[in-house]
Design an enzyme around this catalytic site. Sequence first.
Site, PDB file in Angstrom:
ATOM      1  N   HIS A 173      52.900  76.079   0.200  1.00 56.34           N
ATOM      2  CA  HIS A 173      52.907  75.097  -0.887  1.00 56.34           C
ATOM      3  C   HIS A 173      51.463  74.756  -1.254  1.00 56.34           C
ATOM      4  O   HIS A 173      50.640  74.521  -0.358  1.00 56.34           O
ATOM      5  CB  HIS A 173      53.658  73.832  -0.449  1.00 56.34           C
ATOM      6  CG  HIS A 173      53.772  72.832  -1.552  1.00 56.34           C
ATOM      7  ND1 HIS A 173      54.643  72.980  -2.603  1.00 56.34           N
ATOM      8  CD2 HIS A 173      53.077  71.694  -1.782  1.00 56.34           C
ATOM      9  CE1 HIS A 173      54.495  71.967  -3.434  1.00 56.34           C
ATOM     10  NE2 HIS A 173      53.555  71.164  -2.969  1.00 56.34           N
ATOM     11  N   ILE A 196      65.264  76.506  -4.646  1.00 54.81           N
ATOM     12  CA  ILE A 196      65.510  75.756  -3.418  1.00 54.81           C
ATOM     13  C   ILE A 196      66.706  76.386  -2.730  1.00 54.81           C
ATOM     14  O   ILE A 196      67.737  76.641  -3.369  1.00 54.81           O
ATOM     15  CB  ILE A 196      65.768  74.279  -3.750  1.00 54.81           C
ATOM     16  CG1 ILE A 196      64.498  73.690  -4.348  1.00 54.81           C
ATOM     17  CG2 ILE A 196      66.177  73.517  -2.496  1.00 54.81           C
ATOM     18  CD1 ILE A 196      64.649  72.300  -4.852  1.00 54.81           C
ATOM     19  N   GLY A 246      53.031  87.550  -6.988  1.00 55.82           N
ATOM     20  CA  GLY A 246      53.060  88.226  -5.696  1.00 55.82           C
ATOM     21  C   GLY A 246      51.693  88.408  -5.057  1.00 55.82           C
ATOM     22  O   GLY A 246      51.508  89.322  -4.244  1.00 55.82           O
TER      23      GLY A 246
HETATM   24  C1  GRF Z   1      51.548  80.063  -4.787  1.00 46.88           C
HETATM   25  O1  GRF Z   1      50.552  79.316  -5.404  1.00 46.88           O
HETATM   26  C2  GRF Z   1      52.321  79.212  -3.817  1.00 46.88           C
HETATM   27  O2  GRF Z   1      51.606  78.137  -3.333  1.00 46.88           O
HETATM   28  C3  GRF Z   1      53.480  78.725  -4.630  1.00 46.88           C
HETATM   29  O3  GRF Z   1      53.774  79.771  -5.516  1.00 46.88           O
HETATM   30  C4  GRF Z   1      52.601  80.520  -5.782  1.00 46.88           C
HETATM   31  C5  GRF Z   1      52.936  81.969  -5.648  1.00 46.88           C
HETATM   32  O4  GRF Z   1      51.891  82.802  -6.069  1.00 46.88           O
HETATM   33  N1  GRF Z   1      54.578  78.372  -3.757  1.00 46.88           N
HETATM   34  P1  GRF Z   1      51.995  84.376  -5.893  1.00 46.88           P
HETATM   35  O5  GRF Z   1      53.256  84.842  -6.609  1.00 46.88           O
HETATM   36  O6  GRF Z   1      52.023  84.682  -4.432  1.00 46.88           O
HETATM   37  O7  GRF Z   1      50.762  84.921  -6.565  1.00 46.88           O
END
Ligand code: GRF
Length: 204
Positions: A112, A95, A15
């Site tokens: 992403h 998804i 998060g």
């Molecule tokens: C991020 O690196 C994002 O790119 C990917 O999932 C990760 C989530 O990280 N989709 P966090 O839980 O916000 O620290």
Amino acid sequence: MSNQICLAILASGNGTNLQAFIDAIDNGHLDAQIAVVLSDQPDAYALTRARQADIPHKYIGKGDYPSREAFEMELVEMIKKSKADLVILAGFMRILSVSFLSHFRGRVMNIHPSLLPAFRGLDAQKQALDYGVKVTGCTVHFVDEGMDTGPIILQAVVPVLKGDTRDQLAQRIQQKEHQIFPEAVRLFQQKSLKIEGRRVKISD
Ligand code: GRF
């Protein structure tokens, strides 16, 4: 009159992106309110962050529903009940189906950790290292029915350094994520984003 928008944030993990939204709102960069944080993982630290920030939050486990459709319908209900204008996928590791998306057309954003369209799917940071690219980065995009294929809103470039491990690279990419994700939502809130085909037009 305030144009404040209401966000529903879906997260499965640590998060840190959720935290970036909380901070951007606190420091006045983003005129938004986080209406609800939903997680499909009971131990997601994102839920703890939400609790600490006094944000309504809930664990919704896929295993508690008879089907994917039923699970997604619960998500849809919760998001609609929260009155969110925009759904933010902040590390949500599922998804979502076309049927889910049909409830929030043009109103779901994802981050992403690569420069799309390169390295879609899982562990994009490792994919980038394995491929030997010299720069990678992150992308905020609207979500469509494909995997990491929706219209691109913002991107940031991160150099791959000599000797980088996957985790070192991932950490530097995340620092950029925390800047461009709230910025993309700010542009949405200011009504500066227009989806035209597969492109996003950004007005000033
Ligand atoms: C991020 O690196 C994002 O790119 C990917 O999932 C990760 C989530 O990280 N989709 P966090 O839980 O916000 O620290």
